[in-house]
Design a protein around this motif. Structure first.
Motif, PDB file in Angstrom:
ATOM      1  N   ILE A  89      32.280  28.613 -77.385  1.00  0.00           N
ATOM      2  CA  ILE A  89      32.961  29.504 -78.335  1.00  0.00           C
ATOM      3  C   ILE A  89      32.304  29.413 -79.715  1.00  0.00           C
ATOM      4  N   GLU A  90      31.989  28.189 -80.125  1.00  0.00           N
ATOM      5  CA  GLU A  90      31.377  28.008 -81.449  1.00  0.00           C
ATOM      6  C   GLU A  90      29.959  28.582 -81.493  1.00  0.00           C
ATOM      7  N   GLN A  91      29.256  28.557 -80.359  1.00  0.00           N
ATOM      8  CA  GLN A  91      27.911  29.160 -80.351  1.00  0.00           C
ATOM      9  C   GLN A  91      27.997  30.654 -80.658  1.00  0.00           C
ATOM     10  N   PHE A  93      30.423  32.049 -82.313  1.00  0.00           N
ATOM     11  CA  PHE A  93      30.887  32.145 -83.706  1.00  0.00           C
ATOM     12  C   PHE A  93      29.716  31.994 -84.679  1.00  0.00           C
ATOM     13  N   TYR A  94      28.949  30.897 -84.505  1.00  0.00           N
ATOM     14  CA  TYR A  94      27.831  30.655 -85.433  1.00  0.00           C
ATOM     15  C   TYR A  94      26.672  31.618 -85.179  1.00  0.00           C
ATOM     16  N   GLY A  95      26.635  32.191 -83.962  1.00  0.00           N
ATOM     17  CA  GLY A  95      25.597  33.170 -83.637  1.00  0.00           C
ATOM     18  C   GLY A  95      25.858  34.528 -84.275  1.00  0.00           C
ATOM     19  N   ASN A 114      27.436  22.339 -82.602  1.00  0.00           N
ATOM     20  CA  ASN A 114      27.434  21.053 -81.891  1.00  0.00           C
ATOM     21  C   ASN A 114      28.750  20.319 -82.162  1.00  0.00           C
ATOM     22  N   LYS A 115      29.480  20.055 -81.106  1.00  0.00           N
ATOM     23  CA  LYS A 115      30.785  19.388 -81.262  1.00  0.00           C
ATOM     24  C   LYS A 115      30.795  18.082 -80.473  1.00  0.00           C
ATOM     25  N   SER A 116      29.758  17.267 -80.674  1.00  0.00           N
ATOM     26  CA  SER A 116      29.633  16.024 -79.899  1.00  0.00           C
ATOM     27  C   SER A 116      30.816  15.075 -80.143  1.00  0.00           C
TER      28      SER A 116
HETATM   29  N1  IYR Z   1      35.669  26.455 -85.963  1.00  0.00           N
HETATM   30  C1  IYR Z   1      34.321  26.293 -86.472  1.00  0.00           C
HETATM   31  C2  IYR Z   1      34.138  26.882 -87.833  1.00  0.00           C
HETATM   32  C3  IYR Z   1      34.881  26.287 -88.956  1.00  0.00           C
HETATM   33  C4  IYR Z   1      35.781  27.086 -89.632  1.00  0.00           C
HETATM   34  C5  IYR Z   1      36.420  26.631 -90.730  1.00  0.00           C
HETATM   35  I1  IYR Z   1      37.638  27.869 -91.774  1.00  0.00           I
HETATM   36  C6  IYR Z   1      36.180  25.312 -91.205  1.00  0.00           C
HETATM   37  O1  IYR Z   1      36.861  24.844 -92.320  1.00  0.00           O
HETATM   38  C7  IYR Z   1      35.269  24.508 -90.532  1.00  0.00           C
HETATM   39  C8  IYR Z   1      34.652  25.011 -89.399  1.00  0.00           C
HETATM   40  C9  IYR Z   1      33.858  24.830 -86.397  1.00  0.00           C
HETATM   41  O2  IYR Z   1      34.665  23.953 -86.087  1.00  0.00           O
HETATM   42  O3  IYR Z   1      32.685  24.551 -86.616  1.00  0.00           O
END
Ligand code: IYR
Length: 223
Positions: A89-91, A93-95, A114-116
Motif C-alpha cells: 500500500i505504501e509503495q 502511496f509513495y509512488g 520500507n516498513k521493516s
Molecule cells: N502512511 C505513510 C505516510 C505517512 C503519512 C503521514 I500524514 C505521516 O505523518 C507519516 C507517514 C507512512 O507510514 O509512511
C-alpha cells in the motif's frame, strides 16, 4: 429510570502549588514522547501491553459503549503478513497516489515505503472501532465512535510512553487488510490505527522537523 450513582470516591484534589508541579511534571514527561521509526527487536513483556490496554479502556466515550477492540500481535508470521500488505500500500502511496502536496509534506520526516519495523518491533497493536455493540438485549448503536477510539488511542500511546516504550502510529490507506489478518468481523469493525510498540533502536533518530512544537500563544486562546 436512572441507574444507581456512586460517590466520586477516587477523585484526588491537590493543593494549587502541587497541582502546578504535577502539570509541569506531566508536560516534561509527555514532551519526551517522539514517534519512533527504528525499533529494537528486544522483547517486551505482554503484561506491559495488557496494562496499557486497560488504561486505554478507561477513555471517555459515547454512552460508555466502549466502541473499541485491540489486537496485540507478537506472532512473527502475522507481523510479516502485515508488513507485506502495508508495504504494498505504501509503495503505491509513495509512488504517486499520495499526491504531490502530501508527499512534499512528508519529505522532512524522511519516510518511505520500507516498513521493516513492522517485523522488528516486538508488538503491533491493531486498533478497531465498532459501529454497534452486542448486548444481551440485542444490538445497540455506538455513538461518537471516531472521537472515542481516538481518545482511547491517545491514552494507549501515553500509557506505553509512561511505561518506557516507544510507539509509532501507522495508518496505511486502505487498512482493510488488518480486518482479514486479525480475523475481525468486517460488518461491525473498522481498523482505526496500527500502533507499533517496542524499545527504540540504539540508533533511532527524531527528525528536527518533528521536535518543533507550536508555542502556547499559537495553540491557546484564553477568553
Ligand atoms: N502512511 C505513510 C505516510 C505517512 C503519512 C503521514 I500524514 C505521516 O505523518 C507519516 C507517514 C507512512 O507510514 O509512511
Amino acid at each position: 429510570m436512572s441507574e444507581q450513582h456512586f460517590p466520586l470516591s477516587d477523585f484526588i484534589e491537590y493543593p494549587t502549588d502541587e497541582m502546578l508541579k504535577r502539570a509541569q511534571d506531566n508536560y516534561s514527561e509527555i514532551k519526551r514522547r517522539h514517534s519512533i521509526r527504528k525499533f529494537s527487536d528486544r522483547p517486551v513483556d505482554k503484561s506491559i501491553i495488557e496494562q496499557a490496554i486497560l488504561a486505554a479502556g478507561t477513555a471517555p466515550n459515547g454512552a460508555n459503549h466502549q466502541p473499541w477492540h485491540f489486537v496485540a500481535i507478537q506472532d512473527p508470521e502475522v507481523k510479516s503478513q502485515i508488513r507485506q500488505q502495508a508495504e504494498a500500500i505504501e509503495q503505491a502511496f509513495y509512488g504517486g497516489r499520495g499526491g504531490e502536496e502530501w508527499l512534499d509534506a512528508l519529505k522532512p520526516l524522511g519516510t518511505n515505503a520500507n516498513k521493516s519495523y513492522l517485523d522488528t518491533a516486538p508488538w503491533l497493536i491493531a486498533i478497531f472501532s465498532q459501529k454497534r455493540m452486542n448486548t444481551e438485549e440485542g444490538d445497540k448503536t455506538n455513538y461518537y465512535v471516531h472521537e472515542s477510539v481516538g481518545i482511547a488511542t491517545g491514552f494507549l500511546i501515553q500509557a506505553l510512553h509512561h511505561a518506557g516504550l516507544g510507539t509509532l502510529t501507522h495508518t496505511p490507506k486502505p487498512m482493510s487488510f488488518l480486518t482479514e489478518i486479525c480475523q475481525r468481523n468486517p460488518d461491525n469493525e473498522r481498523p482505526y490505527m496500527l500502533l507499533v510498540v517496542g524499545y527504540p533502536a540504539e540508533d533511532a533518530t527524531v527528525p528536527e522537523h518533528a521536535i518543533n512544537k507550536k508555542p502556547l500563544n499559537e495553540i491557546l486562546t484564553v477568553i
